[in-house]
Design a protein around this motif. Structure first.
Motif, PDB file in Angstrom:
ATOM      1  N   ASP A  66       0.843  -1.176   0.000  1.00 17.30           N
ATOM      2  CA  ASP A  66       0.000   0.000   0.000  1.00 17.30           C
ATOM      3  C   ASP A  66       0.885   1.235   0.000  1.00 17.30           C
ATOM      4  OD1 ASP A  66      -2.831   0.999   0.253  1.00 17.30           O
ATOM      5  OD2 ASP A  66      -1.887   2.082   1.905  1.00 17.30           O
ATOM      6  N   THR A  68       0.709   5.244   0.934  1.00 15.33           N
ATOM      7  CA  THR A  68      -0.120   6.187   1.669  1.00 15.33           C
ATOM      8  C   THR A  68       0.741   7.328   2.198  1.00 15.33           C
ATOM      9  OG1 THR A  68      -1.700   6.354   3.509  1.00 15.33           O
ATOM     10  CG2 THR A  68       0.120   4.848   3.795  1.00 15.33           C
ATOM     11  N   GLY A  74      -0.736   2.576   6.281  1.00 16.07           N
ATOM     12  CA  GLY A  74      -0.303   1.548   5.337  1.00 16.07           C
ATOM     13  C   GLY A  74      -0.207   0.182   5.995  1.00 16.07           C
ATOM     14  N   LYS A  77      -3.712  -1.290   6.371  1.00 14.45           N
ATOM     15  CA  LYS A  77      -4.265  -1.755   5.091  1.00 14.45           C
ATOM     16  C   LYS A  77      -3.601  -3.042   4.617  1.00 14.45           C
ATOM     17  CE  LYS A  77      -5.899   2.690   3.382  1.00 14.45           C
ATOM     18  NZ  LYS A  77      -5.766   3.719   2.347  1.00 14.45           N
ATOM     19  N   ARG A  81      -5.424  -6.636   4.029  1.00 12.43           N
ATOM     20  CA  ARG A  81      -5.375  -7.327   2.733  1.00 12.43           C
ATOM     21  C   ARG A  81      -4.869  -8.755   2.873  1.00 12.43           C
ATOM     22  NH1 ARG A  81      -3.099  -2.270  -0.363  1.00 12.43           N
ATOM     23  NH2 ARG A  81      -5.051  -1.224  -0.799  1.00 12.43           N
TER      24      ARG A  81
END
Length: 176
Positions: A66, A68, A74, A77, A81
Motif C-alpha cells: 500500500d 499512503t 499503510g 491496510k 489485505r
C-alpha cells in the motif's frame, strides 16, 4: 511468525517497529513460528510511504502493498489485505497445505463470498528464443505486451521480462 522489518530510504522508529509487531501479531495464529513475514518500508516522492509485506509459507506466497501518506495507515491496510487473501482462498489453500503444519486454517474466518471457478480461456505454445534481457524488453515493447517469456542467453534459463507500474522493467528468473 517472525517479523523482519527493513527500509529503503527510510528508518523505522521503535514506535513503528512495535506497531508492526503488534499488527502482524494478529496473523501469528495462522502461521507457525518458523514462517518469516518480511515488511519493507520505502519513501516515495518525499511525502508518500510504501509498505510491502510478504509471507512465504513453503509453497504459497502471501503479498500485499500500500502507498499512503502515513506509514501507520499503510500497515493497517496491508494486514487487512493479507487477512482477506487468506480468508478468500481458504478452501483452496487447505487442499494445497493439508500436510503442511506451517499454516493453521482452523483460525481463518470464512468469507461469505462465492468463489468463482477459474477458467482458462486460451492456451498458447511458442518457441523460446534465446536473447539478452535488452532484446527481450525491445521485443515486448514491439508486441505491446506487459510481459515477455524468453530464453536468457546470459543464464541459459527461461526468464520473463515485465513492465512495472512506474514504467520501469523487471526480470523474473526461476530458481530450480
Amino acid at each position: 511468525m517472525k517479523v523482519v522489518i527493513s527500509g529503503k530510504n527510510f528508518n523505522a522508529s521503535d514506535k513503528l517497529k512495535k506497531t508492526v509487531e503488534k499488527k502482524f501479531g494478529k496473523l501469528d495464529k495462522f502461521f507457525s513460528d518458523e514462517i518469516p513475514a518480511n515488511v519493507k518500508f520505502k519513501t516515495e516522492g518525499g511525502s508518500k510511504y510504501k509498505v510491502e509485506a510478504t509471507i512465504n509459507t513453503k509453497g504459497t506466497i502471501f503479498r500485499a502493498e500500500d502507498v499512503t501518506s502515513e506509514p501507520y495507515e499503510g500497515i493497517d491496510k496491508v494486514v487487512d489485505r493479507l487477512s482477506t487473501q487468506m480468508s478468500k482462498f481458504r478452501k483452496k489453500l487447505q487442499k494445497k497445505h493439508k500436510d503442511n503444519k506451517t499454516v493453521n486454517f482452523a483460525e481463518l474466518p470464512e468469507i461469505e463470498e462465492v468463489q468463482e471457478e477459474v477458467e482458462v480461456v486460451k492456451k498458447k505454445k511458442f518457441n523460446l528464443q534465446p536473447m539478452t534481457v535488452d532484446e527481450a524488453i525491445m521485443q515486448m515493447e514491439l508486441l505491446e505486451h506487459s510481459f515477455f517469456v524468453f530464453l536468457n542467453l546470459e543464464t541459459d534459463s527461461v526468464a520473463v521480462v515485465y513492465k512495472r507500474k512506474n514504467n520501469s522493467y523487471g526480470v523474473l528468473e526461476p530458481v530450480y
